[in-house]
Design a protein around this motif. Structure first.
Motif: not given
Length: 113
Positions: A84-89, A92-96
């Motif tokens: 999950e932390d990889v997906i969240l990261h 977050e990278a896409l949520d500029e």
């Protein structure tokens, strides 16, 4: 348990069985496997395909050949889900704008550029 797993695999397979003839294009196998919560890399998908009798190179995969191979994969928990932390990261990278969501337009832009 095996019956439940086989039902889940069959349902996922049928989504990609466009002609309802218990076959799918060999290129869809990676999508089917990933839709079942397994995340193999492309080399691992090719290993799976080597275990499944494919009619011809670039051909079709029959459900009856795919089902036992994929059932074993799921029972053995061969391909671990992405943490999950990889997906969240990645999200977050896409949520500029750091607003907690991604617009459809932004998602399309990221996926096509």
């Amino acid at each position: 348990l095996v019956a439940e797993i086989e039902k889940k695999i069959t349902e996922a397979f049928e989504v990609f069985d466009r002609e309802s003839n218990k076959t799918v294009d060999v290129r869809e196998i990676g999508c089917i496997v990933r839709s079942l919560g397994c995340f193999p890399n492309e080399a691992e998908v090719q290993e799976l395909l080597a275990k499944v009798e494919v009619e011809e190179p670039g051909g079709f995969v029959h459900l009856e050949n795919f089902l036992p191979v994929m059932t074993k994969v799921l029972l053995d928990r061969r391909f671990r889900p992405i943490p999950e932390d990889v997906i969240l990261h990645a999200f977050e990278a896409l949520d500029e704008n750091k607003c907690g969501y991604i617009t459809k337009e932004d998602l399309v832009k990221h996926l096509t550029e």
